[in-house]
Design a protein around this motif. Structure first.
Motif, mmCIF file in Angstrom:
data_model
loop_
_atom_site.group_PDB
_atom_site.id
_atom_site.type_symbol
_atom_site.label_atom_id
_atom_site.label_comp_id
_atom_site.label_asym_id
_atom_site.label_seq_id
_atom_site.Cartn_x
_atom_site.Cartn_y
_atom_site.Cartn_z
ATOM 1 N N GLN A 1 46.003 57.201 -65.363
ATOM 2 C CA GLN A 1 44.871 56.843 -66.233
ATOM 3 C C GLN A 1 45.230 56.979 -67.713
ATOM 4 O OE1 GLN A 1 41.674 59.359 -64.657
ATOM 5 N NE2 GLN A 1 40.987 57.652 -63.401
ATOM 6 N N HIS B 1 33.956 60.074 -73.506
ATOM 7 C CA HIS B 1 33.891 58.870 -72.677
ATOM 8 C C HIS B 1 33.312 59.192 -71.309
ATOM 9 C CE1 HIS B 1 35.773 56.496 -69.409
ATOM 10 N NE2 HIS B 1 35.464 55.462 -70.173
ATOM 11 N N ARG B 2 33.795 60.275 -70.684
ATOM 12 C CA ARG B 2 33.321 60.626 -69.344
ATOM 13 C C ARG B 2 31.857 61.065 -69.365
ATOM 14 N NH1 ARG B 2 38.693 62.095 -68.667
ATOM 15 N NH2 ARG B 2 38.390 64.126 -69.639
ATOM 16 N N MET C 1 29.762 57.890 -69.785
ATOM 17 C CA MET C 1 29.828 57.123 -68.549
ATOM 18 C C MET C 1 28.931 57.740 -67.478
ATOM 19 S SD MET C 1 31.264 54.586 -66.802
ATOM 20 C CE MET C 1 32.965 54.104 -67.020
ATOM 21 N N ARG C 2 28.977 59.057 -67.368
ATOM 22 C CA ARG C 2 28.154 59.743 -66.363
ATOM 23 C C ARG C 2 26.664 59.564 -66.644
ATOM 24 N NH1 ARG C 2 25.951 64.607 -66.917
ATOM 25 N NH2 ARG C 2 27.332 65.161 -68.644
ATOM 26 N N ASP D 1 31.085 52.072 -70.447
ATOM 27 C CA ASP D 1 32.525 52.335 -70.430
ATOM 28 C C ASP D 1 33.093 51.903 -71.775
ATOM 29 O OD1 ASP D 1 35.137 52.780 -69.829
ATOM 30 O OD2 ASP D 1 35.322 51.207 -68.318
ATOM 31 N N GLN E 1 35.283 53.228 -75.719
ATOM 32 C CA GLN E 1 36.347 54.055 -76.283
ATOM 33 C C GLN E 1 35.824 55.455 -76.602
ATOM 34 O OE1 GLN E 1 39.407 52.814 -76.364
ATOM 35 N NE2 GLN E 1 38.721 50.794 -75.734
ATOM 36 N N ALA F 1 32.127 56.506 -77.796
ATOM 37 C CA ALA F 1 31.316 57.361 -76.945
ATOM 38 C C ALA F 1 30.744 58.526 -77.729
ATOM 39 C CB ALA F 1 32.154 57.868 -75.770
ATOM 40 N N ASP G 1 31.551 46.858 -68.430
ATOM 41 C CA ASP G 1 30.893 47.614 -67.390
ATOM 42 C C ASP G 1 29.495 47.059 -67.132
ATOM 43 O OD1 ASP G 1 28.905 49.336 -69.215
ATOM 44 O OD2 ASP G 1 30.843 49.116 -70.201
#
Length: 430
Positions: free
Chosen positions: A79, A290-291, A294-295, A300, A302, A306, A405
């Motif tokens: 990743q 980012h995560r 996303m959550r 989705d 950069q 984010a 996304d």
């Protein structure tokens, strides 16, 4: 070389067989090609439309092509920021039966640009500094995972806008090598290659009168080393503190989070007499903001984008007095009432200018400046028409092909979910 055409790919697309592999890449018909900006390359490279997407095809020796393909697949599994490998085409022959150079195929990275294209857009004088900063972050991430690049340069990197900064992606891995762990000597040599190459590339831009004359090229090259060393030390160095300073453990984690990295584990130990405690991040992973975004939202984007969107989400939470409410519910309402309306307000013909998250970032910036100018608080709805007319409409198109996304697609198209297999003609440029 094989007597028959062979396509090696993890997920082969049958449409690859319809391409004119019997022709040298430089002679491929114009109607197949996507007119996208290309960086400097030792090889012939073309962008080709295929099955509603854009792929990059590079003619390169067979053994090197397969090696680079496997390296890119390994980087993908880790990743790490790199172009996505599609496959290798070997056994090519011309109509007359003459052998042709094999080809490596990768996905084109949407909204990405080579560094020369960025400088041709009359960006701010600090563009070189921001690109070098992004390259330093990329190099640290690669080195943390044991990847030795061997030919670090701006030319071998693609850049995407990231909330006023840039995010860097590796695009050429043919000189790279993956190890369990890099030695200090390997890291230092890779970094010196990067410094020399960056200075040379900026000198080339200066000679072509593309680079701002106020830029100190040597200083910018040296800054790459400084930024790399600072980030590497922050991510890997041990830290000692007294037992009464346990708050420093969380402070170290917070600093790493602010840099965009997550700490999966901390190695903690005491000295011989137990008077001091030592901590060291054991596993560090990038993409903290980012995560989280996303959550919460499904967006989705950069890392810096984010961070900016999360800041606006937090502001929305305070403004609506919902600090005690579940964060996921507030995030859903922010997505529905703030982000999606702002993106849908952009005319469809202008949506290829920037990624949706970058447009939203610029809207926030524009609102701040206009609010300062008028000494009054303005809403996004109030300033959006002015932003579209005076800022976005004058930007060059940076979209090659949409690859977004689900949440962002919903923001673009309203409540109707798009068919994943269908891409409108006006979503493809070139």
């Amino acid at each position: 070389m094989s007597n028959r055409l062979q396509i090696t790919a993890a997920s082969p697309d049958p449409a690859l067989l319809t391409l004119p592999w019997q022709l040298p890449l430089e002679n491929w018909p114009e109607d197949l090609l996507a007119a996208l900006p290309r960086g400097i390359s030792r090889h012939v490279v073309r962008f080709v439309r295929l099955s509603g997407r854009v792929i990059a095809i590079k003619e390169i020796g067979e053994s090197v092509a397969f090696r680079e393909y496997e390296l890119l697949r390994q980087l993908e599994r880790l990743q790490l920021p790199a172009v996505e490998p599609v496959g290798v085409v070997s056994g090519r022959k011309s109509i007359d039966g003459e052998p042709l150079t094999p080809a490596l195929i990768t996905e084109h990275l949407p909204f990405s640009l080579p560094y020369r294209a960025l400088f041709s857009q009359y960006l701010r004088p600090d563009t070189a500094t921001r690109l070098v900063d992004a390259l330093a972050v990329l190099l640290v991430r690669l080195h943390l995972n044991g990847f030795y690049w061997g030919d670090v340069s701006l030319s071998n990197t693609l850049f995407r806008r990231d909330a006023g900064a840039f995010a860097a992606y590796l695009v050429d891995a043919e000189t790279g090598d993956l190890h369990e762990r890099l030695t200090d000597g390997q890291r230092a040599y890779d970094l010196e290659i990067a410094r020399v190459n960056v200075i040379g590339e900026l000198m080339d831009l200066e000679a072509g009168e593309i680079l701002d004359s106020t830029v100190d090229i040597i200083t910018v090259g040296d800054m790459l080393v400084v930024r790399y060393d600072e980030l590497w030390q922050e991510l890997t160095t041990s830290e000692w503190f007294e037992p009464g300073e346990l708050w420093r453990v969380q402070a170290r984690i917070d600093r790493l989070n602010d840099l965009g990295f997550d700490v999966d584990e901390l190695d903690m130990s005491t000295d011989i007499d137990g008077t001091r405690i030592r901590i060291q991040p054991k596993v560090v992973d990038a993409g903290h903001h980012h995560r989280r975004l996303m959550r919460l939202t499904g967006l989705d984007v950069q890392e810096n984008q984010a961070r900016r969107l999360l800041n606006d989400l937090d502001s929305y939470r305070v403004a609506t007095d919902r600090q005690g409410e579940d964060e996921a519910f507030v995030a859903h309402d922010w997505l529905t009432n703030v982000f999606e309306p702002a993106i849908r307000a952009v005319p469809r013909e202008l949506r290829g200018k920037l990624e949706p998250a970058e447009i939203f970032h610029e809207l926030l910036e524009h609102r701040w400046y206009k609010s300062q100018e008028g000494q009054t608080d303005l809403t996004l709805a109030q300033i959006t028409p002015d932003y579209i007319e005076h800022v976005l409409a004058h930007r060059p198109d940076e979209q090659a092909i949409i690859g977004l996304d689900t949440a962002t697609l919903r923001a673009l198209d309203g409540e109707d979910e798009p068919d994943d297999d269908v891409i409108d003609d006006d979503m493809i440029l070139g």
